[in-house]
Write an enzyme that holds these catalytic residues in place. Structure first.
Site, mmCIF file in Angstrom:
data_model
loop_
_atom_site.group_PDB
_atom_site.id
_atom_site.type_symbol
_atom_site.label_atom_id
_atom_site.label_comp_id
_atom_site.label_asym_id
_atom_site.label_seq_id
_atom_site.Cartn_x
_atom_site.Cartn_y
_atom_site.Cartn_z
ATOM 1 N N TYR B 108 -33.625 63.598 -4.371
ATOM 2 C CA TYR B 108 -32.492 63.042 -3.623
ATOM 3 C C TYR B 108 -33.313 62.396 -2.308
ATOM 4 O O TYR B 108 -34.180 63.308 -1.646
ATOM 5 C CB TYR B 108 -31.354 63.777 -3.294
ATOM 6 C CG TYR B 108 -30.498 63.247 -2.257
ATOM 7 C CD1 TYR B 108 -29.520 62.622 -2.519
ATOM 8 C CD2 TYR B 108 -30.621 63.507 -0.887
ATOM 9 C CE1 TYR B 108 -28.489 61.891 -1.820
ATOM 10 C CE2 TYR B 108 -29.770 62.655 0.093
ATOM 11 C CZ TYR B 108 -28.599 62.114 -0.296
ATOM 12 O OH TYR B 108 -28.001 61.181 0.674
ATOM 13 N N GLU B 196 -29.677 55.341 0.531
ATOM 14 C CA GLU B 196 -29.701 56.365 -0.380
ATOM 15 C C GLU B 196 -30.142 56.099 -1.556
ATOM 16 O O GLU B 196 -29.902 55.128 -2.422
ATOM 17 C CB GLU B 196 -28.168 57.092 -0.357
ATOM 18 C CG GLU B 196 -28.190 58.220 -1.384
ATOM 19 C CD GLU B 196 -26.799 58.609 -1.400
ATOM 20 O OE1 GLU B 196 -26.501 59.654 -0.709
ATOM 21 O OE2 GLU B 196 -25.891 58.090 -1.979
#
Lengths: 293, 389
Positions: B108, B196
């Site tokens: 992530y 993101e």
């Protein structure tokens, strides 16, 4: 009698030749504020409504001894205007401008942290010491000189609160809208610290809203440091969960931001919280009453 | 301001961040052809303005082009309901068809604004592909953060620290450093409030790749990004919200029957709170802003009236910089133009308030004037309870 601004404040208006800059400069002057100068790059040397206009804040400060700047510069140039004010070492900058990009405000905040200038806003109604000095866009007539300090993240909701305080016979020492943007200058704690030290502020009314963790941080600070009664209102109790900021933002705030959590934290820290926006004045009276017991 | 996954990936790719080969399709036939071009085996992903698509059935690994077409037909025909969309879901109008990639590891990675430090913050985790909020709640020690100094920017050594902490080594580690620096560059140059990559993967072939991407732009920065408005997919937005945005009004549709027109976001929220307390249900949140013009108020009024759920209107204006007579004229013009017969309660305070009230009461519209916030809310709730009189 007040914090940050008073009868002796000397205000320079950045962006004075703009429509709202001039309108509010004159409104402030009419209220009794010492509006001593304006700044618009390229227009230095003229007078507008009797106010001398300079090309830079530094010149304005040099020739008029201005110690407060009120900023109405449109968003593309607003961050630069704040930095220019900070660079002169002016005591207080009040930025009314709404819509400044975050990327522009990040360096402003960093510059601010190494300076002696205090910043109110941006995206705020400004600051007023009733009967003495108004640096902002709030309607002056709803205020009344007195002993209650008011801090708020909102604009018009602050007017509502102030009106209720005035109607309840509770005048104000100074009222400050700290601004609704994610990056602002002074926060709740900075202002509470000043109210705590001000001999003429007896109590504080605080207006918060959903989002972020500023109210919770203020609540903890109040529990540990505040010597004066505090009442509060948090807007957005019934706001729908709505459009979220996205994952990463939610991690950082660690689940903070809900009105119910803010209210609970404030109450746990001894703050009287008004459950309805129609009873803000009553909440302040209750907090004052409790303090006298 | 949101954009689709495929648009976010195009931006990342233009900054040298590797993404899977993919094509955007608007029809199920296009999806079939795209699947053929990917060699039959591919990933079909519904493009909507919300996360949680995988769990909601909006992403599927496909083995044959016909299967892709069948699945696309199903997606185009319905609204996708995820944990972020609300119960009505979002319609699927665009589908991304991507090559299927063999994944070895998932991470992530994101950059966003940290409100507490007023700085951009890089967040990384070796727990990729998962709901990052869950990771943060269950095992916060697995989340790495790095606060960026605005004056130095993100430095290569800092990016390397993150890449190493994720367990990357050798050339992949250095690839990751470059990727992180490019990600920060995108964030700055494109004015992102959130960028993101989840998951960022290492493929079995040994490449770093952004498998999913999300970008949120800072709406305040539109003045230096003329390309933003062209990127909006209006099918993903409420039509009334689109109209409101054109006039720079903050509008959010809610479930109730009382249309609200308020100046200032804080007061608008408080108005919803008071209505509920008085037994009413707001139909919307609408902030006309502090410096709203008569045109803006009139447009706000029109937007509220377009909502067929609205049975009555509560106007709450605390005029700081707004003049009440100007507001009153805006209301009268807008209500008159559309022949509005709905009950209206106006609560105004501030400058020129008496003149504003006089104009309203002489307008011939079904209007009552509230003397305070509480009084106004009580009046509109009462008028609706009495059938609108």
């Amino acid at each position: 009698m007040s914090i940050l601004v008073d009868k002796n404040s000397r205000v320079v208006v950045q962006g004075i030749t703009g429509r709202s800059g001039l309108f509010h400069a004159l409104q402030c002057r009419e209220y009794g504020t010492g509006v001593v100068a304006g700044v618009t790059p390229g227009k230095g040397g003229i007078h507008i409504e009797g106010i001398p206009v300079f090309n830079t804040v530094a010149e304005a400060v040099k020739y008029t001894e201005a110690n407060v700047s009120m900023i109405f510069v449109p968003p593309p140039g607003a961050a630069d205007a704040i930095m220019e004010a900070i660079d002169t070492g002016i005591a207080l900058a009040v930025c009314i401008t709404e819509g400044i990009p975050i990327r522009d405000m990040v360096p402003v905040k960093a510059v601010l942290q190494g300076s002696t200038t205090r910043l109110i806003g941006p995206n705020c109604p400004g600051i007023i010491t009733p009967g003495a000095c108004k640096v902002g866009i709030m309607p002056g007539h709803i205020h009344m000189p007195g002993k209650i300090g008011v801090i708020s993240r909102s604009g018009t909701l602050t007017y509502e609160a102030v009106k209720q305080l005035t109607d309840a016979g509770l005048g104000q020492s100074t009222c400050i809208g700290i601004g609704g943007d994610p990056i602002i200058g002074m926060n709740f704690i900075d202002v509470l610290t000043l109210f705590n030290q001000d001999p003429d502020t007896e109590a504080v009314f605080m207006i918060g809203e959903i989002g972020g963790g500023a109210e919770e941080a203020a609540a903890e600070w109040i529990r540990a440091n505040m010597k004066k009664p505090v009442a509060a209102f948090i807007a957005g109790v019934t706001a729908p969960p709505g459009k979220r900021m996205g994952h990463a933002g939610a991690i950082i705030t660690g689940g903070k931001g809900k009105a119910a959590d803010k209210i609970r934290t404030l109450q746990e820290c001894g703050v009287v919280v008004s459950t309805s926006p129609t009873r803000m004045g009553e909440a302040m009276q209750e907090a004052l009453g409790k303090a006298q017991l | 301001m949101n954009i689709h996954e495929y648009q976010a990936k195009e931006i990342l790719s233009s900054y040298g961040i590797p993404i899977p080969r993919g094509l955007v399709a608007l029809t199920s036939d296009q999806v079939e052809r795209a699947a053929k071009m990917m060699g039959g085996r591919c990933v079909v992903k519904a493009q909507i303005y919300a996360g949680g698509r995988g769990k909601a059935g909006g992403v599927r690994l496909i083995h044959h082009p016909e299967e892709a077409q069948e699945y696309a037909k199903e997606l185009f025909g319905r609204s996708l309901v995820t944990r972020q969309t609300g119960p009505q879901g979002l319609k699927v109008r665009r589908i991304l068809v991507e090559e299927a990639v063999e994944i070895a590891r998932e991470f992530y990675l994101s950059i966003t604004l940290d409100r507490e430090s007023s700085r951009y913050i890089l967040i990384a985790s070796a727990e990729g592909g998962m709901d990052i909020e869950e990771v943060a709640a269950k095992s916060p020690e697995k989340i790495l953060t790095l606060t960026v100094d605005p004056f130095t920017g993100l430095r290569p050594y800092q990016a390397r620290k993150i890449a190493l902490a994720l367990g990357l080594t050798g050339t992949i580690c250095e690839d990751c450093v470059e990727l992180i620096l490019n990600l920060y560059k995108v964030c700055q140059e494109k004015d992102c409030t959130l960028i993101e990559i989840n998951p960022l993967v290492v493929t079995k072939a040994g490449w770093l790749m952004a498998m999913d991407a999300k970008i949120t732009f800072d709406e305040n920065a539109v003045f230096r990004h003329r390309e933003y408005p062209d990127m909006v997919d209006y099918s993903q937005l409420d039509p009334l919200e689109i109209n409101a945005a054109k006039y720079d009004l903050a509008y959010i549709k809610l479930a109730g029957t009382i249309g609200c027109l308020v100046n200032g976001a804080g007061l608008a929220m408080a108005t919803l709170d008071v209505l509920k307390e008085s037994g009413g249900e707001p139909a919307n949140f609408l902030d006309v802003g502090g410096g709203a013009t008569r045109e803006k108020v009139a447009e706000a009024f029109r937007i509220i009236l377009q909502d067929s759920d609205v049975k009555g209107i509560f106007v709450n204006i605390f005029g700081g910089i707004m003049r009440c007579d100007v507001i009153a004229q805006g209301i009268i013009e807008a209500a008159g133009a559309v022949g509005c017969t709905l009950p209206i309660v106006v609560r105004m305070d501030g400058s020129q308030v008496e003149e504003g009230k006089r104009l309203l009461l002489q307008s011939g519209l079904n209007i009552q004037v509230g003397t305070s916030l509480g009084d106004g809310a009580a009046k509109i709730v009462q008028m609706l309870a009495q059938g609108g009189r």
